[in-house]
Scaffold this motif. Structure first.
Motif, PDB file in Angstrom:
ATOM      1  N   THR A  35     -12.192   0.177  -1.955  1.00 27.32           N
ATOM      2  CA  THR A  35     -12.979   1.385  -2.161  1.00 27.32           C
ATOM      3  C   THR A  35     -13.162   2.081  -0.809  1.00 27.32           C
ATOM      4  N   GLY A  36     -13.224   3.405  -0.839  1.00 30.05           N
ATOM      5  CA  GLY A  36     -13.429   4.156   0.388  1.00 30.05           C
ATOM      6  C   GLY A  36     -12.218   4.216   1.292  1.00 30.05           C
ATOM      7  N   ALA A  37     -11.040   3.916   0.742  1.00 26.76           N
ATOM      8  CA  ALA A  37      -9.826   3.925   1.562  1.00 26.76           C
ATOM      9  C   ALA A  37      -8.735   4.752   0.886  1.00 26.76           C
ATOM     10  N   ASP A  38      -9.149   5.824   0.218  1.00 19.88           N
ATOM     11  CA  ASP A  38      -8.174   6.638  -0.514  1.00 19.88           C
ATOM     12  C   ASP A  38      -7.161   7.299   0.423  1.00 19.88           C
ATOM     13  N   ALA A  39      -7.576   7.646   1.629  1.00 24.18           N
ATOM     14  CA  ALA A  39      -6.653   8.284   2.565  1.00 24.18           C
ATOM     15  C   ALA A  39      -5.517   7.336   2.940  1.00 24.18           C
ATOM     16  N   LEU A  40      -5.840   6.066   3.112  1.00 25.33           N
ATOM     17  CA  LEU A  40      -4.811   5.070   3.421  1.00 25.33           C
ATOM     18  C   LEU A  40      -3.872   4.903   2.240  1.00 25.33           C
ATOM     19  N   ARG A  41      -4.436   4.866   1.043  1.00 27.34           N
ATOM     20  CA  ARG A  41      -3.602   4.769  -0.157  1.00 27.34           C
ATOM     21  C   ARG A  41      -2.614   5.937  -0.218  1.00 27.34           C
ATOM     22  N   GLU A  42      -3.068   7.133   0.085  1.00 33.33           N
ATOM     23  CA  GLU A  42      -2.196   8.302   0.048  1.00 33.33           C
ATOM     24  C   GLU A  42      -1.124   8.235   1.138  1.00 33.33           C
ATOM     25  N   GLU A  43      -1.471   7.696   2.299  1.00 30.50           N
ATOM     26  CA  GLU A  43      -0.471   7.520   3.354  1.00 30.50           C
ATOM     27  C   GLU A  43       0.642   6.578   2.889  1.00 30.50           C
ATOM     28  N   LEU A  44       0.252   5.504   2.243  1.00 30.56           N
ATOM     29  CA  LEU A  44       1.245   4.540   1.766  1.00 30.56           C
ATOM     30  C   LEU A  44       2.109   5.141   0.666  1.00 30.56           C
ATOM     31  N   LEU A  45       1.486   5.850  -0.254  1.00 28.60           N
ATOM     32  CA  LEU A  45       2.269   6.499  -1.312  1.00 28.60           C
ATOM     33  C   LEU A  45       3.260   7.495  -0.726  1.00 28.60           C
ATOM     34  N   ALA A  46       2.852   8.213   0.295  1.00 32.00           N
ATOM     35  CA  ALA A  46       3.754   9.169   0.931  1.00 32.00           C
ATOM     36  C   ALA A  46       4.937   8.453   1.578  1.00 32.00           C
ATOM     37  N   ALA A  47       4.681   7.286   2.160  1.00 32.95           N
ATOM     38  CA  ALA A  47       5.770   6.516   2.779  1.00 32.95           C
ATOM     39  C   ALA A  47       6.772   6.064   1.724  1.00 32.95           C
ATOM     40  N   TYR A  48       6.276   5.549   0.618  1.00 33.62           N
ATOM     41  CA  TYR A  48       7.172   5.086  -0.453  1.00 33.62           C
ATOM     42  C   TYR A  48       7.922   6.246  -1.108  1.00 33.62           C
ATOM     43  N   ALA A  49       7.365   7.439  -1.044  1.00 38.26           N
ATOM     44  CA  ALA A  49       7.977   8.603  -1.696  1.00 38.26           C
ATOM     45  C   ALA A  49       8.974   9.338  -0.809  1.00 38.26           C
ATOM     46  N   GLU A  50       9.225   8.836   0.381  1.00 38.66           N
ATOM     47  CA  GLU A  50      10.167   9.508   1.273  1.00 38.66           C
ATOM     48  C   GLU A  50      11.540   9.626   0.612  1.00 38.66           C
ATOM     49  N   PRO A  51      12.201  10.774   0.716  1.00 35.95           N
ATOM     50  CA  PRO A  51      13.486  10.990   0.042  1.00 35.95           C
ATOM     51  C   PRO A  51      14.577  10.007   0.447  1.00 35.95           C
ATOM     52  N   SER A  52      14.476   9.431   1.632  1.00 35.28           N
ATOM     53  CA  SER A  52      15.502   8.491   2.091  1.00 35.28           C
ATOM     54  C   SER A  52      15.456   7.160   1.352  1.00 35.28           C
ATOM     55  N   ARG A  53      14.377   6.916   0.637  1.00 37.83           N
ATOM     56  CA  ARG A  53      14.256   5.650  -0.078  1.00 37.83           C
ATOM     57  C   ARG A  53      15.181   5.639  -1.294  1.00 37.83           C
ATOM     58  N   GLY A  54      15.795   4.481  -1.522  1.00 42.90           N
ATOM     59  CA  GLY A  54      16.556   4.270  -2.749  1.00 42.90           C
ATOM     60  C   GLY A  54      15.761   3.332  -3.638  1.00 42.90           C
ATOM     61  N   HIS A  55      16.072   2.035  -3.554  1.00 43.27           N
ATOM     62  CA  HIS A  55      15.302   1.064  -4.341  1.00 43.27           C
ATOM     63  C   HIS A  55      13.876   0.930  -3.852  1.00 43.27           C
ATOM     64  N   HIS A  56      13.669   0.957  -2.545  1.00 47.60           N
ATOM     65  CA  HIS A  56      12.372   0.607  -1.969  1.00 47.60           C
ATOM     66  C   HIS A  56      11.404   1.784  -1.954  1.00 47.60           C
ATOM     67  N   GLY A  57      11.287   2.449  -3.088  1.00 51.93           N
ATOM     68  CA  GLY A  57      10.406   3.586  -3.213  1.00 51.93           C
ATOM     69  C   GLY A  57       9.216   3.312  -4.116  1.00 51.93           C
ATOM     70  N   THR A  58       8.639   4.377  -4.630  1.00 47.77           N
ATOM     71  CA  THR A  58       7.420   4.262  -5.427  1.00 47.77           C
ATOM     72  C   THR A  58       7.644   3.451  -6.701  1.00 47.77           C
ATOM     73  N   ARG A  59       8.811   3.599  -7.312  1.00 45.20           N
ATOM     74  CA  ARG A  59       9.077   2.828  -8.532  1.00 45.20           C
ATOM     75  C   ARG A  59       9.036   1.328  -8.251  1.00 45.20           C
ATOM     76  N   HIS A  60       9.610   0.910  -7.133  1.00 46.95           N
ATOM     77  CA  HIS A  60       9.581  -0.509  -6.774  1.00 46.95           C
ATOM     78  C   HIS A  60       8.153  -0.978  -6.558  1.00 46.95           C
ATOM     79  N   LEU A  61       7.360  -0.201  -5.835  1.00 44.46           N
ATOM     80  CA  LEU A  61       5.951  -0.560  -5.632  1.00 44.46           C
ATOM     81  C   LEU A  61       5.260  -0.742  -6.970  1.00 44.46           C
ATOM     82  N   ALA A  62       5.447   0.206  -7.887  1.00 46.64           N
ATOM     83  CA  ALA A  62       4.804   0.126  -9.195  1.00 46.64           C
ATOM     84  C   ALA A  62       5.257  -1.120  -9.958  1.00 46.64           C
ATOM     85  N   GLU A  63       6.534  -1.432  -9.886  1.00 47.12           N
ATOM     86  CA  GLU A  63       7.044  -2.604 -10.615  1.00 47.12           C
ATOM     87  C   GLU A  63       6.496  -3.896 -10.025  1.00 47.12           C
ATOM     88  N   VAL A  64       6.395  -3.980  -8.705  1.00 47.09           N
ATOM     89  CA  VAL A  64       5.822  -5.174  -8.081  1.00 47.09           C
ATOM     90  C   VAL A  64       4.374  -5.361  -8.519  1.00 47.09           C
TER      91      VAL A  64
END
Length: 207
Positions: A18-47
């Motif tokens: 709780t109280g760490a939404d900015a960090l969560r958004e930073e991480l989501l932005a990292a996973y959403a980088e266009p250079s990602r193939g498998h290791h993107g947001t879908r992988h995070l969600a599946e894990v």
């Protein structure tokens, strides 16, 4: 594995602080980088979904550090060998403002463990995270093939022979163990299909 379960949208992924939404958004932005193939947001969600599946099956692990380690385990991913170390360092730098020192240390340890996926049998947190991360190997054939293509796209700078050699080395290092998965649920539900998928991929690349 329930392959027909839809992957959750990024806005609905479990976040244990709780109280760490900015960090969560930073991480989501990292996973959403266009250079990602498998290791993107879908992988995070599946894990994260596989961790829930393990918990539902009775696997015991410490929820907060394991979920945070799932969020951080591929926070840095650029095809370089020290990505896990840099992801762990990010956790060590970002998390002290939001949680206790013991949790920070455990998150960093777990992130580093995902470099080789060789947790000790008594390491319930490590076994849960490792199994969830590797569960993609047990996906249905179509999803597995998507995963393989996505990994290849992340190494588009390598020629086919170099990539095939490296990929075969990784797959053999993972499967050259009595059990690829360390939890009871993982062994019962994912082991056989994962080994079949890996064998098929190795045959396809002639390794």
């Amino acid at each position: 594995m329930e392959d027909d379960h839809p992957t959750r949208p990024a806005t609905d992924l479990p976040w244990p602080l709780t109280g760490a939404d900015a960090l969560r958004e930073e991480l989501l932005a990292a996973y959403a980088e266009p250079s990602r193939g498998h290791h993107g947001t879908r992988h995070l969600a599946e894990v994260l979904q596989r961790l829930e599946e393990l918990a539902d099956s009775g696997a015991a692990y410490d929820r907060t550090p394991v979920l945070l380690a799932a969020w951080f385990h591929d926070a840095v991913y650029d095809g370089e060998r020290d990505a896990e170390e840099r992801s762990a360092t990010w956790a060590e730098e970002a998390l002290p403002a939001h949680t206790d020192a013991a949790t920070v240390a455990e998150v960093a340890r777990l992130v580093r463990l995902t470099e080789h996926h060789r947790p000790e049998p008594h390491d319930v947190n490590g076994c849960a995270l490792s199994d969830a991360d590797l569960s993609i190997l047990a996906a249905a054939r179509e999803r597995y093939d998507e995963y393989v293509a996505a990994v290849r796209s992340e190494y588009a700078h390598l020629d086919d022979d170099v990539f095939a050699a490296g990929r075969a080395e990784v797959l053999r290092s993972l499967t050259d163990t009595p059990a690829l998965f360390r939890t009871e649920h993982g062994r019962a539900r994912w082991e056989q299909r994962a080994r079949e998928n890996v064998a098929r991929e190795l045959a396809a690349i002639g390794r």
